[in-house]
Design a protein around this motif. Sequence first.
Motif, PDB file in Angstrom:
ATOM      1  N   ASN A 177      68.061 -70.621 -36.414  1.00 52.28           N
ATOM      2  CA  ASN A 177      67.523 -71.978 -36.523  1.00 52.28           C
ATOM      3  C   ASN A 177      67.396 -72.662 -35.153  1.00 52.28           C
ATOM      4  N   ILE A 178      66.920 -71.919 -34.181  1.00 56.80           N
ATOM      5  CA  ILE A 178      66.640 -72.463 -32.845  1.00 56.80           C
ATOM      6  C   ILE A 178      65.137 -72.686 -32.757  1.00 56.80           C
ATOM      7  N   GLU A 179      64.730 -73.911 -32.489  1.00 57.57           N
ATOM      8  CA  GLU A 179      63.309 -74.269 -32.424  1.00 57.57           C
ATOM      9  C   GLU A 179      62.647 -73.711 -31.158  1.00 57.57           C
ATOM     10  N   THR A 180      63.287 -73.939 -30.017  1.00 57.19           N
ATOM     11  CA  THR A 180      62.747 -73.525 -28.724  1.00 57.19           C
ATOM     12  C   THR A 180      63.875 -72.959 -27.890  1.00 57.19           C
ATOM     13  N   GLY A 181      63.684 -71.765 -27.342  1.00 60.82           N
ATOM     14  CA  GLY A 181      64.740 -71.177 -26.529  1.00 60.82           C
ATOM     15  C   GLY A 181      64.409 -69.766 -26.110  1.00 60.82           C
ATOM     16  N   LEU A 182      65.457 -68.974 -25.922  1.00 64.35           N
ATOM     17  CA  LEU A 182      65.318 -67.587 -25.487  1.00 64.35           C
ATOM     18  C   LEU A 182      66.197 -66.678 -26.325  1.00 64.35           C
ATOM     19  N   CYS A 183      65.719 -65.470 -26.500  1.00 67.38           N
ATOM     20  CA  CYS A 183      66.491 -64.431 -27.169  1.00 67.38           C
ATOM     21  C   CYS A 183      66.669 -63.287 -26.173  1.00 67.38           C
ATOM     22  N   HIS A 184      67.900 -63.061 -25.784  1.00 66.60           N
ATOM     23  CA  HIS A 184      68.226 -61.965 -24.873  1.00 66.60           C
ATOM     24  C   HIS A 184      68.763 -60.812 -25.713  1.00 66.60           C
TER      25      HIS A 184
ATOM     26  N   GLN B 206      64.427 -49.957 -19.708  1.00 63.33           N
ATOM     27  CA  GLN B 206      65.182 -51.209 -19.680  1.00 63.33           C
ATOM     28  C   GLN B 206      66.352 -51.154 -20.648  1.00 63.33           C
ATOM     29  N   THR B 207      67.437 -51.798 -20.282  1.00 59.09           N
ATOM     30  CA  THR B 207      68.570 -51.930 -21.196  1.00 59.09           C
ATOM     31  C   THR B 207      68.696 -53.355 -21.709  1.00 59.09           C
ATOM     32  N   GLU B 208      67.795 -54.224 -21.270  1.00 63.18           N
ATOM     33  CA  GLU B 208      67.804 -55.606 -21.747  1.00 63.18           C
ATOM     34  C   GLU B 208      66.396 -56.176 -21.731  1.00 63.18           C
ATOM     35  N   LEU B 209      66.160 -57.113 -22.651  1.00 61.61           N
ATOM     36  CA  LEU B 209      64.887 -57.812 -22.753  1.00 61.61           C
ATOM     37  C   LEU B 209      65.171 -59.290 -22.996  1.00 61.61           C
ATOM     38  N   THR B 210      64.305 -60.154 -22.530  1.00 63.47           N
ATOM     39  CA  THR B 210      64.384 -61.579 -22.849  1.00 63.47           C
ATOM     40  C   THR B 210      63.033 -61.994 -23.424  1.00 63.47           C
ATOM     41  N   ILE B 211      63.078 -62.587 -24.615  1.00 64.36           N
ATOM     42  CA  ILE B 211      61.870 -62.944 -25.350  1.00 64.36           C
ATOM     43  C   ILE B 211      61.950 -64.427 -25.707  1.00 64.36           C
ATOM     44  N   PRO B 212      60.863 -65.186 -25.514  1.00 68.92           N
ATOM     45  CA  PRO B 212      60.903 -66.597 -25.869  1.00 68.92           C
ATOM     46  C   PRO B 212      61.002 -66.830 -27.374  1.00 68.92           C
ATOM     47  N   ILE B 213      61.650 -67.921 -27.712  1.00 69.07           N
ATOM     48  CA  ILE B 213      61.666 -68.424 -29.088  1.00 69.07           C
ATOM     49  C   ILE B 213      60.847 -69.714 -29.073  1.00 69.07           C
ATOM     50  N   MET B 214      59.799 -69.745 -29.903  1.00 67.62           N
ATOM     51  CA  MET B 214      58.949 -70.930 -30.020  1.00 67.62           C
ATOM     52  C   MET B 214      58.713 -71.196 -31.493  1.00 67.62           C
ATOM     53  N   GLU B 215      58.843 -72.462 -31.883  1.00 62.78           N
ATOM     54  CA  GLU B 215      58.659 -72.864 -33.286  1.00 62.78           C
ATOM     55  C   GLU B 215      59.540 -72.026 -34.212  1.00 62.78           C
ATOM     56  N   SER B 216      60.768 -71.775 -33.765  1.00 65.53           N
ATOM     57  CA  SER B 216      61.790 -71.027 -34.505  1.00 65.53           C
ATOM     58  C   SER B 216      61.421 -69.564 -34.763  1.00 65.53           C
ATOM     59  N   LYS B 217      60.518 -69.016 -33.945  1.00 70.00           N
ATOM     60  CA  LYS B 217      60.085 -67.628 -34.120  1.00 70.00           C
ATOM     61  C   LYS B 217      60.156 -66.882 -32.801  1.00 70.00           C
ATOM     62  N   LEU B 218      60.422 -65.590 -32.916  1.00 72.52           N
ATOM     63  CA  LEU B 218      60.355 -64.711 -31.751  1.00 72.52           C
ATOM     64  C   LEU B 218      58.895 -64.669 -31.316  1.00 72.52           C
ATOM     65  N   LYS B 219      58.610 -65.081 -30.099  1.00 77.73           N
ATOM     66  CA  LYS B 219      57.220 -65.235 -29.656  1.00 77.73           C
ATOM     67  C   LYS B 219      56.753 -63.982 -28.914  1.00 77.73           C
ATOM     68  N   LEU B 220      56.330 -62.998 -29.705  1.00 77.09           N
ATOM     69  CA  LEU B 220      55.749 -61.772 -29.167  1.00 77.09           C
ATOM     70  C   LEU B 220      54.240 -61.847 -29.277  1.00 77.09           C
ATOM     71  N   GLY B 221      53.545 -61.050 -28.485  1.00 80.21           N
ATOM     72  CA  GLY B 221      52.097 -60.973 -28.576  1.00 80.21           C
ATOM     73  C   GLY B 221      51.672 -60.304 -29.877  1.00 80.21           C
ATOM     74  N   THR B 222      50.412 -60.405 -30.190  1.00 81.30           N
ATOM     75  CA  THR B 222      49.867 -59.911 -31.454  1.00 81.30           C
ATOM     76  C   THR B 222      50.239 -58.460 -31.726  1.00 81.30           C
ATOM     77  N   TRP B 223      50.148 -57.586 -30.728  1.00 84.16           N
ATOM     78  CA  TRP B 223      50.379 -56.163 -30.940  1.00 84.16           C
ATOM     79  C   TRP B 223      51.689 -55.693 -30.331  1.00 84.16           C
ATOM     80  N   GLN B 224      52.587 -56.622 -30.015  1.00 79.89           N
ATOM     81  CA  GLN B 224      53.858 -56.244 -29.400  1.00 79.89           C
ATOM     82  C   GLN B 224      54.944 -56.043 -30.441  1.00 79.89           C
ATOM     83  N   GLY B 225      55.728 -55.005 -30.235  1.00 78.09           N
ATOM     84  CA  GLY B 225      56.916 -54.759 -31.033  1.00 78.09           C
ATOM     85  C   GLY B 225      58.059 -54.408 -30.108  1.00 78.09           C
TER      86      GLY B 225
END
Length: 143
Positions: A36-43, A102-121
């Motif tokens: 339930n994080i609206e805006t942030g980061l997911c490491h 890589q052993t780590e990734l940081t992905i933005p959280i926007m509008e309470s969602k993991l903000k990946l590109g359309t074809w990113q997994g």
Amino acid sequence: MSNSIQFIQENISVSTRGRATIEITHRLRELVNEANIETGLCHVFIHHTSASLIICENADIDVQTDLETFMSKLVRDGDPDFIHIAEGDDDMPAHIRSVLTQTELTIPIMESKLKLGTWQGVYLWEHRNIPHLRNITLSMYGH
């Protein structure tokens, strides 16, 4: 919505069946949604030296196949130059693969969602030939 910063950590385990990529995007999305994080980061951090994390195209499985083909040519199992073979001829190649990826990734959280590109997994890339249980920690923070 509160403006206070939240920090949440979750651990997940992923069973592998040997050398392959395993998409973990869905599990990460669920945990971000529950946080339930609206805006942030997911490491995302993997606790191993013979597996890694990648963000890759998830629309065509051939991409992961081609990545494995490329990596197998770049770092060959059983290379006679490697002296670290404590757990087999894929031991040192697995460590090298982990260092090259890589052993780590940081992905933005926007509008309470993991903000990946359309074809990113997000994938766990197992570099050993035999099955393993891999541990991953997600650290999510934001408001």
